[in-house]
Design a protein around this motif. Structure first.
Motif, PDB file in Angstrom:
ATOM      1  N   MET A 269       0.841  -1.200   0.000  1.00 40.97           N
ATOM      2  CA  MET A 269       0.000   0.000   0.000  1.00 40.97           C
ATOM      3  C   MET A 269       0.875   1.247   0.000  1.00 40.97           C
ATOM      4  O   MET A 269       0.608   2.222  -0.732  1.00 40.97           O
ATOM      5  CB  MET A 269      -0.930  -0.023   1.220  1.00 40.97           C
ATOM      6  CG  MET A 269      -1.880   1.156   1.312  1.00 40.97           C
ATOM      7  SD  MET A 269      -1.245   2.513   2.345  1.00 40.97           S
ATOM      8  CE  MET A 269      -1.371   1.798   3.985  1.00 40.97           C
ATOM      9  N   HIS A 270       1.928   1.261   0.805  1.00 35.28           N
ATOM     10  CA  HIS A 270       2.848   2.405   0.850  1.00 35.28           C
ATOM     11  C   HIS A 270       3.472   2.656  -0.533  1.00 35.28           C
ATOM     12  O   HIS A 270       3.592   3.802  -0.978  1.00 35.28           O
ATOM     13  CB  HIS A 270       3.965   2.155   1.870  1.00 35.28           C
ATOM     14  CG  HIS A 270       3.476   2.219   3.295  1.00 35.28           C
ATOM     15  ND1 HIS A 270       4.248   1.797   4.357  1.00 35.28           N
ATOM     16  CD2 HIS A 270       2.309   2.644   3.833  1.00 35.28           C
ATOM     17  CE1 HIS A 270       3.576   1.963   5.488  1.00 35.28           C
ATOM     18  NE2 HIS A 270       2.396   2.475   5.192  1.00 35.28           N
ATOM     19  N   GLU A 274       2.917   6.080  -3.057  1.00 36.74           N
ATOM     20  CA  GLU A 274       3.981   6.929  -3.622  1.00 36.74           C
ATOM     21  C   GLU A 274       3.736   7.257  -5.097  1.00 36.74           C
ATOM     22  O   GLU A 274       4.156   8.293  -5.593  1.00 36.74           O
ATOM     23  CB  GLU A 274       5.338   6.232  -3.461  1.00 36.74           C
ATOM     24  CG  GLU A 274       5.824   6.211  -2.023  1.00 36.74           C
ATOM     25  CD  GLU A 274       7.125   5.440  -1.868  1.00 36.74           C
ATOM     26  OE1 GLU A 274       7.454   4.660  -2.793  1.00 36.74           O
ATOM     27  OE2 GLU A 274       7.796   5.601  -0.835  1.00 36.74           O
ATOM     28  N   LYS A 275       3.029   6.375  -5.795  1.00 37.02           N
ATOM     29  CA  LYS A 275       2.750   6.596  -7.216  1.00 37.02           C
ATOM     30  C   LYS A 275       1.624   7.600  -7.438  1.00 37.02           C
ATOM     31  O   LYS A 275       1.502   8.170  -8.526  1.00 37.02           O
ATOM     32  CB  LYS A 275       2.374   5.269  -7.892  1.00 37.02           C
ATOM     33  CG  LYS A 275       3.448   4.195  -7.831  1.00 37.02           C
ATOM     34  CD  LYS A 275       2.898   2.898  -8.416  1.00 37.02           C
ATOM     35  CE  LYS A 275       3.888   1.750  -8.239  1.00 37.02           C
ATOM     36  NZ  LYS A 275       3.312   0.467  -8.720  1.00 37.02           N
ATOM     37  N   VAL A 276       0.774   7.776  -6.406  1.00 34.37           N
ATOM     38  CA  VAL A 276      -0.479   8.526  -6.612  1.00 34.37           C
ATOM     39  C   VAL A 276      -0.485   9.875  -5.902  1.00 34.37           C
ATOM     40  O   VAL A 276      -0.891  10.885  -6.487  1.00 34.37           O
ATOM     41  CB  VAL A 276      -1.690   7.685  -6.130  1.00 34.37           C
ATOM     42  CG1 VAL A 276      -2.996   8.442  -6.366  1.00 34.37           C
ATOM     43  CG2 VAL A 276      -1.722   6.329  -6.817  1.00 34.37           C
ATOM     44  N   PRO A 279       3.979  13.805  -1.836  1.00 38.24           N
ATOM     45  CA  PRO A 279       4.892  13.210  -0.848  1.00 38.24           C
ATOM     46  C   PRO A 279       4.482  13.496   0.597  1.00 38.24           C
ATOM     47  O   PRO A 279       4.688  12.652   1.480  1.00 38.24           O
ATOM     48  CB  PRO A 279       6.242  13.859  -1.176  1.00 38.24           C
ATOM     49  CG  PRO A 279       6.134  14.305  -2.596  1.00 38.24           C
ATOM     50  CD  PRO A 279       4.698  14.644  -2.822  1.00 38.24           C
ATOM     51  N   GLU A 280       3.913  14.662   0.841  1.00 34.97           N
ATOM     52  CA  GLU A 280       3.531  15.023   2.224  1.00 34.97           C
ATOM     53  C   GLU A 280       2.444  14.086   2.764  1.00 34.97           C
ATOM     54  O   GLU A 280       2.478  13.680   3.928  1.00 34.97           O
ATOM     55  CB  GLU A 280       3.048  16.479   2.273  1.00 34.97           C
ATOM     56  CG  GLU A 280       4.128  17.508   1.975  1.00 34.97           C
ATOM     57  CD  GLU A 280       4.309  17.774   0.488  1.00 34.97           C
ATOM     58  OE1 GLU A 280       5.089  18.685   0.142  1.00 34.97           O
ATOM     59  OE2 GLU A 280       3.658  17.098  -0.345  1.00 34.97           O
ATOM     60  N   LEU A 281       1.464  13.749   1.915  1.00 33.33           N
ATOM     61  CA  LEU A 281       0.405  12.825   2.343  1.00 33.33           C
ATOM     62  C   LEU A 281       0.959  11.408   2.476  1.00 33.33           C
ATOM     63  O   LEU A 281       0.596  10.683   3.418  1.00 33.33           O
ATOM     64  CB  LEU A 281      -0.760  12.863   1.346  1.00 33.33           C
ATOM     65  CG  LEU A 281      -1.944  11.930   1.649  1.00 33.33           C
ATOM     66  CD1 LEU A 281      -2.490  12.170   3.052  1.00 33.33           C
ATOM     67  CD2 LEU A 281      -3.048  12.109   0.603  1.00 33.33           C
ATOM     68  N   LYS A 286       2.540   6.632   5.717  1.00 31.89           N
ATOM     69  CA  LYS A 286       3.607   5.712   6.135  1.00 31.89           C
ATOM     70  C   LYS A 286       3.840   5.714   7.646  1.00 31.89           C
ATOM     71  O   LYS A 286       4.217   4.697   8.228  1.00 31.89           O
ATOM     72  CB  LYS A 286       4.912   6.064   5.416  1.00 31.89           C
ATOM     73  CG  LYS A 286       4.963   5.633   3.960  1.00 31.89           C
ATOM     74  CD  LYS A 286       6.336   5.943   3.371  1.00 31.89           C
ATOM     75  CE  LYS A 286       6.503   5.330   2.000  1.00 31.89           C
ATOM     76  NZ  LYS A 286       7.843   5.599   1.432  1.00 31.89           N
ATOM     77  N   GLU A 287       3.626   6.859   8.284  1.00 30.38           N
ATOM     78  CA  GLU A 287       3.898   6.949   9.728  1.00 30.38           C
ATOM     79  C   GLU A 287       2.693   6.540  10.581  1.00 30.38           C
ATOM     80  O   GLU A 287       2.783   6.516  11.806  1.00 30.38           O
ATOM     81  CB  GLU A 287       4.332   8.374  10.080  1.00 30.38           C
ATOM     82  CG  GLU A 287       5.706   8.721   9.512  1.00 30.38           C
ATOM     83  CD  GLU A 287       6.189  10.108   9.909  1.00 30.38           C
ATOM     84  OE1 GLU A 287       5.683  10.660  10.908  1.00 30.38           O
ATOM     85  OE2 GLU A 287       7.086  10.649   9.215  1.00 30.38           O
TER      86      GLU A 287
END
Length: 422
Positions: A269-270, A274-276, A279-281, A286-287
């Motif tokens: 999922m992570h 990254e593809k969609v 980066p901030e979201l 991820k966290e």
């Protein structure tokens, strides 16, 4: 001699069930609430954010007298409803924005705890699994059978009314509609809440506030091609996110529409995120600890929601997709109307009360369920009978207008039965 008070047995201790307890107690009824969980939720269980509309907030505040401000304390404002497109280069483009959106956001557990704490504890039977019911021959009472999970003892409880608040997979509804099946939407949602307490100055949080400058008052919808996400802030330094992904219907285990996930599933999922997404979201996703998958279902509107002295409320009455922020709001309005109908007609005219409840709520919930379904299909780029699949890159202003929450049928309506009471 004091007149015997009418008694309702409520099955289900989620927000719909405890809201119903408030509404029926306000109407002068005694209530007993059965819930299979061993006790009320504690701490912060896996849960999600929700949005409360102005009418729901007025109803809840009426139950919290003399401390109506308690609701304000556990919620944060959602004064902006914003839909934006995220393209392949991760650039956001505004599609539609409503600056007069008057909702407030709450964490499920916070709202549940607030409503639970304002009820008398002796009405709850925790650890009681509903088994069955039978209505008396003269239709004046209903007897509910339940298993005490700790001892395996079978008990029976008699009341004047049985309220099914047992969710979208309602077994009480199934007893009247044995062929009823939920409709899979065509997509699932990854959901999570990032607790950033003590990390307000971290790079992740500073970055997300730059990318989403109205965070803290805005309900953000990011639309990619054939997918969309929802993002907003909750009280106590928490960020709520949802990401909808088109996929075949998953195999669900047990009586649930949520599923736990493996580390491999989370890693995949992570990588897809990254593809969609910007980066901030992606960093927020991820966290987030313990994200989970929610399979999205609804159903075609029911033709009726009561049978003699058994009535459906909340998701048992109208399973819905989450896109119109209706599930909790419909549940709260259901029970407010039900309580007023019971108060108006009295226990001796129960059928008349339930007929009025049904006549007020069914036309509204039916249209809202179907509109929420349509909204989800638009935002997921799925086919619709009357238009081409939605494309955020080429959408017209008229198409973007349909993305907004305020076009929901009956968006600001208040039933006349409630006007004088609130």
């Amino acid at each position: 001699m004091e007149e015997k008070r009418a008694k309702a047995v409520i099955v289900g201790g989620s927000i719909a069930g405890i809201s119903c307890a408030h509404a029926l107690i306000s109407a002068g009824w005694d209530v007993i609430l059965l819930e299979k969980s061993a006790g009320p939720p504690t701490g912060s269980p896996t849960g999600a954010g929700l949005g409360l509309d102005p009418l729901s907030r007025r109803i809840i505040r009426s139950w919290l007298r003399p401390q109506p401000d308690l609701l304000h304390i556990i919620t944060v404002p959602l004064t902006v409803d914003q839909n934006q497109a995220t393209d392949d280069r991760k650039v956001s483009r505004l599609l539609a924005r409503d600056d007069s959106f008057n909702f407030r956001a709450a964490h499920w557990a916070d709202l549940h705890g607030l409503l639970f704490n304002e009820l008398p504890p002796n009405i709850f039977l925790w650890g009681h699994l509903y088994l069955s019911f039978r209505v008396s021959e003269d239709k004046t009472s209903v007897t509910v059978k339940a298993r005490v999970l700790q001892t395996d003892q079978i008990i029976e409880i008699e009341g004047d009314l049985l309220v099914a608040a047992d969710g979208c997979l309602s077994s009480i509804r199934q007893s009247f509609l044995p062929d009823f099946k939920l409709r899979y939407s065509g997509y699932c949602a990854w959901r999570g809440i990032l607790d950033f307490s003590g990390k307000e100055n971290s790079e992740t949080i500073q970055g997300i506030r730059r990318a989403y400058p109205d965070l803290g008052k805005c309900l953000y919808f990011d639309l990619g091609y054939g997918t969309h996400s929802v993002f907003y802030e909750l009280l106590n330094e928490r960020l709520n996110w949802i990401w909808y992904i088109n996929q075949p219907e998953p195999e669900m285990k047990g009586n649930s529409v949520t599923m736990k996930v493996s580390n491999d599933m989370i890693m995949n999922m992570h990588q897809e995120a990254e593809k969609v997404w910007v980066p901030e979201l992606v960093r927020v996703i991820k966290e987030t600890k313990e994200p989970f998958i929610n399979a999205i279902y609804d159903s075609d509107p029911l033709k009726q929601i009561f049978w003699s002295n058994v009535v459906l409320i909340g998701d048992a009455a109208h399973p819905t997709t989450p896109h119109g922020l209706r599930s909790t709001n419909m549940s709260i309005l259901d029970v407010a109307v039900l309580g007023k109908c019971l108060d108006k007609w009295g226990a001796d005219n129960l059928i008349s009360a339930l007929e009025e409840y049904q006549s007020i709520r069914l036309p509204v919930t039916s249209k809202q369920v179907l509109h929420s379904r349509r909204l989800g299909r638009i935002k997921q780029g799925l086919t619709l009978p009357d238009c081409e699949p939605f494309n955020p890159k080429t959408a017209s202003p008229e198409e973007c207008r349909e993305l907004q929450q305020e076009v929901m049928p009956f968006f600001s309506d208040i039933p006349s039965l409630l006007v004088s009471a609130l």
